[in-house]
Scaffold this motif. Structure first.
Motif, mmCIF file in Angstrom:
data_model
loop_
_atom_site.group_PDB
_atom_site.id
_atom_site.type_symbol
_atom_site.label_atom_id
_atom_site.label_comp_id
_atom_site.label_asym_id
_atom_site.label_seq_id
_atom_site.Cartn_x
_atom_site.Cartn_y
_atom_site.Cartn_z
ATOM 1 N N GLU A 170 2.260 1.774 -3.558
ATOM 2 C CA GLU A 170 1.132 2.107 -4.380
ATOM 3 C C GLU A 170 0.653 3.511 -4.091
ATOM 4 O O GLU A 170 0.792 4.462 -5.215
ATOM 5 C CB GLU A 170 -0.167 1.413 -4.020
ATOM 6 C CG GLU A 170 -1.289 1.753 -4.956
ATOM 7 C CD GLU A 170 -2.681 0.965 -4.587
ATOM 8 O OE1 GLU A 170 -3.946 1.284 -5.119
ATOM 9 O OE2 GLU A 170 -2.343 -0.168 -3.852
ATOM 10 N N GLN A 218 0.933 -1.271 -0.097
ATOM 11 C CA GLN A 218 -0.019 0.038 0.048
ATOM 12 C C GLN A 218 0.877 1.233 -0.033
ATOM 13 O O GLN A 218 0.450 2.395 -0.684
ATOM 14 C CB GLN A 218 -1.129 -0.010 1.080
ATOM 15 C CG GLN A 218 -1.934 -1.121 1.019
ATOM 16 C CD GLN A 218 -3.395 -0.672 1.771
ATOM 17 O OE1 GLN A 218 -3.511 0.235 2.417
ATOM 18 N NE2 GLN A 218 -4.127 -1.653 2.080
ATOM 19 N N ILE A 275 -3.074 8.228 3.119
ATOM 20 C CA ILE A 275 -2.913 6.659 3.425
ATOM 21 C C ILE A 275 -3.653 6.279 4.708
ATOM 22 O O ILE A 275 -3.788 5.352 4.953
ATOM 23 C CB ILE A 275 -1.449 6.185 3.479
ATOM 24 C CG1 ILE A 275 -1.195 4.815 2.987
ATOM 25 C CG2 ILE A 275 -0.872 6.545 4.405
ATOM 26 C CD1 ILE A 275 0.025 4.251 2.673
#
Length: 218
Positions: free
Chosen positions: A127, A124, A160
């Motif tokens: 990304e 993550q 995030i």
């Protein structure tokens, strides 16, 4: 003073009053911010912009200010919740990156604990960096980044964490004009893509024009 956007509000401010002694900085503000919309609060220094943001975020100093009014996110009243319980992401003038952590470490710090497993957590982070055109920057020391790169890392660290709304405290003001335009467009695009309501305080009319949402002048 009232400003609204239509349909399905995600961030709602109702009857907000903020006083500094006998002076009413904010006097009965009602504001509805729909998902993906950027609402702008403008005014000179000392007009109450940052105080409003602090009240919404939950860290207004009540020893100095007197304040009342309701803050709701997704129809849930968060007015009495602690800042970390409100689900708000904050972006400031300074990037506030942790100097003792790598770029990836800064993002991992903000990643929710519900994301489990080292592989998934790192995926993550990778990304997020790729979406900010920072692929491969994970192991970099923040001190080695340019101002624009640091700003993008700070943005991705906020996003995030999976906030339900964004609060912007003049996050573009310390960038030069070219980087300012680029970063501002990136922030607004990320907010629209994630359907996040955004409350921005600024003194720059160009920020408000680029935001394209309701504008409240103090």
């Amino acid at each position: 003073m009232t400003a609204t956007t239509a349909q399905a509000p995600a961030l709602v401010l109702s009857r907000i009053v903020i006083r500094l002694g006998p002076v009413a900085l904010i006097d009965g503000l009602d504001l509805v911010i729909a998902p993906g919309t950027v609402a702008t609060v403008m005014g000179p220094s000392g007009s109450g912009k940052s105080s409003l943001l602090a009240y919404v975020a939950g860290f207004l100093d009540r020893r100095i200010f007197q304040a009342s009014g309701v803050v709701s996110i997704d129809n849930a009243d968060v007015t009495t919740l602690k800042p970390q319980q409100r689900g708000l992401g904050l972006l400031f003038q300074d990037d506030l990156l942790f100097p003792h952590l790598s770029v990836a470490g800064n993002l991992l710090f903000a990643l929710p604990e519900t994301v489990r497993g080292r592989t998934e957590r790192r995926a993550q982070v990778d990304e997020a960096l790729a979406s900010a055109d920072l692929a491969g920057f994970g192991e970099r020391d923040p001190a080695t980044l340019s101002g624009g790169q640091r700003a993008r890392v700070a943005l991705m660290r906020v996003l995030i964490s999976r906030p339900r709304a964004l609060l912007l405290d003049e996050p573009f003001s310390k960038l030069d004009s070219v980087l300012r335009d680029q970063f501002r467009a990136m922030v607004f695009e990320q907010a629209r893509r994630r359907a996040l309501p955004v409350l921005m305080v600024t003194h720059d009319p160009q920020d408000a024009e680029a935001a394209g949402g309701p504008v409240i002048s103090l």
